[in-house]
Write a protein that holds these residues in place. Structure first.
Motif, PDB file in Angstrom:
ATOM      1  N   SER A   2      69.750  94.797  22.549  1.00 21.21           N
ATOM      2  CA  SER A   2      69.568  96.129  21.980  1.00 21.21           C
ATOM      3  C   SER A   2      68.325  95.826  20.973  1.00 21.21           C
ATOM      4  O   SER A   2      68.448  94.678  20.330  1.00 21.21           O
ATOM      5  CB  SER A   2      70.881  96.549  21.312  1.00 21.21           C
ATOM      6  N   THR A   3      67.808  96.970  20.649  1.00 29.44           N
ATOM      7  CA  THR A   3      66.733  96.926  19.584  1.00 29.44           C
ATOM      8  C   THR A   3      67.260  96.319  18.285  1.00 29.44           C
ATOM      9  O   THR A   3      66.341  95.761  17.634  1.00 29.44           O
ATOM     10  CB  THR A   3      65.789  98.314  19.592  1.00 29.44           C
ATOM     11  N   ARG A   4      68.326  96.993  17.905  1.00 29.38           N
ATOM     12  CA  ARG A   4      68.721  96.551  16.516  1.00 29.38           C
ATOM     13  C   ARG A   4      69.303  95.014  16.613  1.00 29.38           C
ATOM     14  O   ARG A   4      68.996  94.483  15.498  1.00 29.38           O
ATOM     15  CB  ARG A   4      70.456  97.473  16.435  1.00 29.38           C
ATOM     16  N   ILE A   5      69.753  94.432  17.631  1.00 34.35           N
ATOM     17  CA  ILE A   5      70.126  93.193  17.606  1.00 34.35           C
ATOM     18  C   ILE A   5      68.976  92.203  17.625  1.00 34.35           C
ATOM     19  O   ILE A   5      68.797  91.379  16.695  1.00 34.35           O
ATOM     20  CB  ILE A   5      71.000  92.764  18.685  1.00 34.35           C
TER      21      ILE A   5
END
Length: 77
Positions: A2-5
């Motif tokens: 994921s982008t956030r991770i």
């Protein structure tokens, strides 16, 4: 991934590099709780975005060739 991770991991990598406390790639992957393949993917992404990342075999740490900070996100004027 994921982008956030990915963003959070890149921020952690940046801090470890600034502190010159990454350790060997396998040790760094443990610190980030990721695989070596994922670590190398993050480092390649950072290099693609202009980060002058090098590895010092003697000191066993990654470092930036010039002083700086890897910033992700919007910075208002």
């Amino acid at each position: 991934m994921s982008t956030r991770i990915a963003i959070e991991q890149i921020r952690k990598i940046n801090q470890l590099i600034i502190k010159k406390n990454t350790g060997k790639p396998a040790e760094m992957a443990v610190k980030l709780d990721c695989s070596l393949t994922t670590l190398f993917t993050y480092l390649a992404m950072m290099r693609t975005m202009g980060a002058p990342i090098q590895y010092n075999k003697f000191k066993q740490t990654y470092y930036y060739e010039e002083e700086g900070n890897f910033v992700i996100g919007f910075v208002p004027k």
